[in-house]
Design a protein around this motif. Structure first.
Motif, PDB file in Angstrom:
ATOM      1  N   LEU A   1       0.821  -1.234  -0.455  1.00 13.89           N
ATOM      2  CA  LEU A   1       0.098  -0.014   0.339  1.00 13.89           C
ATOM      3  C   LEU A   1       1.116   1.587   0.038  1.00 13.89           C
ATOM      4  N   ARG A   2       1.929   1.437   0.563  1.00 16.20           N
ATOM      5  CA  ARG A   2       2.937   2.255   1.532  1.00 16.20           C
ATOM      6  C   ARG A   2       3.649   2.444  -0.695  1.00 16.20           C
ATOM      7  N   ALA A   3       3.996   1.346  -1.440  1.00 13.10           N
ATOM      8  CA  ALA A   3       4.999   1.288  -2.828  1.00 13.10           C
ATOM      9  C   ALA A   3       3.552   1.978  -3.837  1.00 13.10           C
ATOM     10  N   LYS A   4       1.824   1.575  -3.488  1.00 18.90           N
ATOM     11  CA  LYS A   4       1.443   2.091  -4.111  1.00 18.90           C
ATOM     12  C   LYS A   4       1.252   3.515  -3.973  1.00 18.90           C
ATOM     13  N   ASP A   5       1.161   3.702  -2.787  1.00 23.44           N
ATOM     14  CA  ASP A   5       0.621   5.602  -2.917  1.00 23.44           C
ATOM     15  C   ASP A   5       1.732   6.165  -3.384  1.00 23.44           C
ATOM     16  N   LEU A   6       3.231   5.946  -3.336  1.00 24.49           N
ATOM     17  CA  LEU A   6       4.670   6.511  -3.478  1.00 24.49           C
ATOM     18  C   LEU A   6       4.582   6.876  -5.018  1.00 24.49           C
ATOM     19  N   VAL A   7       4.255   5.605  -5.862  1.00 19.15           N
ATOM     20  CA  VAL A   7       4.460   6.043  -7.290  1.00 19.15           C
ATOM     21  C   VAL A   7       3.338   6.714  -7.857  1.00 19.15           C
ATOM     22  N   VAL A   8       2.056   7.051  -7.210  1.00 22.13           N
ATOM     23  CA  VAL A   8       1.334   7.979  -8.109  1.00 22.13           C
ATOM     24  C   VAL A   8       1.544   9.530  -7.379  1.00 22.13           C
ATOM     25  N   ARG A   9       2.478   9.930  -7.226  1.00 22.44           N
ATOM     26  CA  ARG A   9       2.667  10.638  -6.598  1.00 22.44           C
ATOM     27  C   ARG A   9       3.255  11.969  -7.790  1.00 22.44           C
TER      28      ARG A   9
ATOM     29  N   SER B   1       6.072  13.690  -7.811  1.00 25.18           N
ATOM     30  CA  SER B   1       7.377  14.173  -7.608  1.00 25.18           C
ATOM     31  C   SER B   1       7.817  12.722  -8.413  1.00 25.18           C
ATOM     32  N   ILE B   2       7.055  11.325  -8.068  1.00 26.83           N
ATOM     33  CA  ILE B   2       7.625  10.681  -9.227  1.00 26.83           C
ATOM     34  C   ILE B   2       6.973  10.702 -10.218  1.00 26.83           C
ATOM     35  N   THR B   3       5.424  10.579 -10.463  1.00 21.53           N
ATOM     36  CA  THR B   3       5.886  11.040 -12.374  1.00 21.53           C
ATOM     37  C   THR B   3       6.805  12.165 -12.925  1.00 21.53           C
ATOM     38  N   ASP B   4       6.500  13.062 -12.102  1.00 21.17           N
ATOM     39  CA  ASP B   4       8.341  14.082 -12.518  1.00 21.17           C
ATOM     40  C   ASP B   4       9.263  13.323 -13.041  1.00 21.17           C
ATOM     41  N   LEU B   5       9.756  12.645 -12.213  1.00 20.29           N
ATOM     42  CA  LEU B   5      11.189  11.736 -12.125  1.00 20.29           C
ATOM     43  C   LEU B   5      11.198  11.226 -13.763  1.00 20.29           C
ATOM     44  N   TYR B   6      10.094  10.223 -13.112  1.00 23.95           N
ATOM     45  CA  TYR B   6      10.293   9.917 -14.394  1.00 23.95           C
ATOM     46  C   TYR B   6      10.245  10.141 -16.281  1.00 23.95           C
TER      47      TYR B   6
ATOM     48  N   VAL C   1      13.455  14.838 -13.143  1.00 21.29           N
ATOM     49  CA  VAL C   1      13.262  15.505 -11.758  1.00 21.29           C
ATOM     50  C   VAL C   1      13.081  14.920 -10.830  1.00 21.29           C
ATOM     51  N   GLY C   2      14.424  14.708  -9.714  1.00 15.77           N
ATOM     52  CA  GLY C   2      13.963  14.109  -8.477  1.00 15.77           C
ATOM     53  C   GLY C   2      14.227  14.348  -7.421  1.00 15.77           C
ATOM     54  N   GLU C   3      14.562  16.056  -7.334  1.00 12.48           N
ATOM     55  CA  GLU C   3      14.409  16.466  -6.016  1.00 12.48           C
ATOM     56  C   GLU C   3      13.766  16.381  -4.998  1.00 12.48           C
ATOM     57  N   GLN C   4      11.995  16.975  -5.046  1.00 17.54           N
ATOM     58  CA  GLN C   4      10.856  16.004  -4.519  1.00 17.54           C
ATOM     59  C   GLN C   4      10.996  14.643  -4.256  1.00 17.54           C
ATOM     60  N   ALA C   5      11.026  13.995  -5.474  1.00 14.69           N
ATOM     61  CA  ALA C   5      11.112  12.489  -4.841  1.00 14.69           C
ATOM     62  C   ALA C   5      12.086  12.239  -4.534  1.00 14.69           C
ATOM     63  N   ASN C   6      13.281  12.192  -4.181  1.00  8.96           N
ATOM     64  CA  ASN C   6      14.291  11.632  -3.614  1.00  8.96           C
ATOM     65  C   ASN C   6      13.624  12.136  -1.858  1.00  8.96           C
ATOM     66  N   LYS C   7      13.032  13.463  -1.571  1.00  6.03           N
ATOM     67  CA  LYS C   7      12.896  13.444  -0.282  1.00  6.03           C
ATOM     68  C   LYS C   7      11.787  12.334  -0.419  1.00  6.03           C
ATOM     69  N   GLU C   8      11.219  12.336  -0.555  1.00  9.04           N
ATOM     70  CA  GLU C   8       9.217  11.147  -0.164  1.00  9.04           C
ATOM     71  C   GLU C   8      10.916  10.126   0.050  1.00  9.04           C
ATOM     72  N   ILE C   9      11.176   9.564  -1.312  1.00 13.23           N
ATOM     73  CA  ILE C   9      11.839   8.297  -0.713  1.00 13.23           C
ATOM     74  C   ILE C   9      11.935   8.536   0.711  1.00 13.23           C
ATOM     75  N   GLY C  10      13.440   9.065   0.287  1.00 11.92           N
ATOM     76  CA  GLY C  10      13.744   9.169   2.053  1.00 11.92           C
ATOM     77  C   GLY C  10      13.133   9.306   3.412  1.00 11.92           C
TER      78      GLY C  10
ATOM     79  N   VAL D   1      16.540   4.475 -11.621  1.00 10.18           N
ATOM     80  CA  VAL D   1      16.188   5.749 -11.968  1.00 10.18           C
ATOM     81  C   VAL D   1      16.498   6.627 -10.174  1.00 10.18           C
ATOM     82  N   LEU D   2      15.759   5.578  -9.421  1.00 13.76           N
ATOM     83  CA  LEU D   2      16.150   6.536  -7.972  1.00 13.76           C
ATOM     84  C   LEU D   2      16.347   5.771  -6.877  1.00 13.76           C
ATOM     85  N   SER D   3      17.601   5.593  -6.168  1.00 14.77           N
ATOM     86  CA  SER D   3      17.602   4.708  -4.764  1.00 14.77           C
ATOM     87  C   SER D   3      18.646   5.166  -3.904  1.00 14.77           C
TER      88      SER D   3
END
Length: 279
Positions: free
Chosen positions: A48-56, A58-63, A67-76, A97-99
């Motif tokens: 459920l957490r992963a599904k919530d993450l991938v529709v944000r 920030s993740i759409t912008d990354l792919y 643009v990964g600055e916000q995605a990096n913050k949210e993943i952290g 893509v980001l890890s």
């Protein structure tokens, strides 16, 4: 009569050891099932957490735009607040893509199924330690463009937290080698890396994926009894096992207490039965 009761009490005492042993086995089997249920619930929460993450956004912008600055913050934040060992984003070809964690997971069974559009969970080997892993597809419209993988290592620290709620020790194996243990102090280091070359264990648990009750298992100078259950990847292939174990000497301490109690009652009963004859 009191004499008959005394004889019956002595007979009961002789069966106490066997009864306690049987109850321990039943308790360990129940514990293994409860741990499995708990891990499945944990996996579903991670999905459920992963599904919530991938529709944000920030993740759409990354792919889409890199643009990964916000995605990096949210993943952290997700990795820290979720107590996870890894949150990783990949393209469908396996390129990172980001890890925030080391190592690749593109050979994990969960990754292979998420690329096909499935949201799945299973056990995987992460940096030499067994991990609970989930993977969900990242989509652009209906097209899968990547995969998000979340993992949580089942290391010795995690096992020690779990045993605060149960009375047994826990071991986790990769194949036939212990990689994590809930034992305290130096025994963690002594047990980690030991191999369990029992042929019945390897056939029934590691190969066939079945549970196995064992007694008198010698590890690092101690004898254990318990139940071993397979840990499987998302395709149902056993890659390790979880053991719920108790040191045999701990069991016999409990038996000794029970025997002493029963024999004391038996002796008292015999004495009372002989009093009329003495008088």
């Amino acid at each position: 009569t009191i004499f008959a009761f005394a004889v019956a009490t002595i007979g009961f005492a002789f069966t106490t050891a066997g009864n306690i042993r049987e109850r321990f086995v039943v308790s360990q089997k129940t514990t293994l099932e409860l741990l499995r249920y708990s891990e499945e619930r944990r996996a579903q929460e991670m999905i459920l957490r992963a599904k919530d993450l991938v529709v944000r956004t920030s993740i759409t912008d990354l792919y889409e735009n890199g643009v990964g600055e916000q995605a990096n913050k949210e993943i952290g934040e997700l990795q820290k607040n979720g107590g996870l060992s890894g949150v990783r984003l990949f393209g469908i070809e396996g390129k990172t893509v980001l890890s925030l964690s080391d190592g690749t997971v593109v050979d994990w069974a969960v990754f292979g199924r998420a690329v096909k559009g499935e949201s799945v969970w299973g056990y995987e080997l992460e940096s030499g330690v067994m991990s609970l892993a989930v993977a969900v597809p990242v989509k652009s419209g209906e097209k899968v463009v990547g995969v998000a993988v979340l993992s949580k290592k089942i290391d010795s620290n995690f096992l020690q937290e779990m045993t605060g709620k149960i009375k047994s020790n826990l071991w986790v194996y990769k194949q036939n080698q212990i990689v994590s243990s809930s034992d305290n102090g130096e025994r963690v280091a002594l047990l980690s890396g030991l191999t369990d070359n029992n042929t019945v264990f390897e056939k029934q648990v590691i190969t066939e994926g079945k549970d196995l009750v064992r007694s008198e298992v010698r590890m690092s100078g101690e004898y254990y009894m318990g139940v071993w259950g397979a840990l499987k990847n998302t395709n149902g292939t056993p890659i390790g096992s979880l053991a719920v174990v108790t040191r045999v000497d701990e069991l016999w301490q409990i038996v000794q207490i029970a025997l002493n109690r029963d024999y004391q009652l038996a002796v008292l009963s015999l004495v009372l039965s002989l009093l009329p004859a003495v008088m």
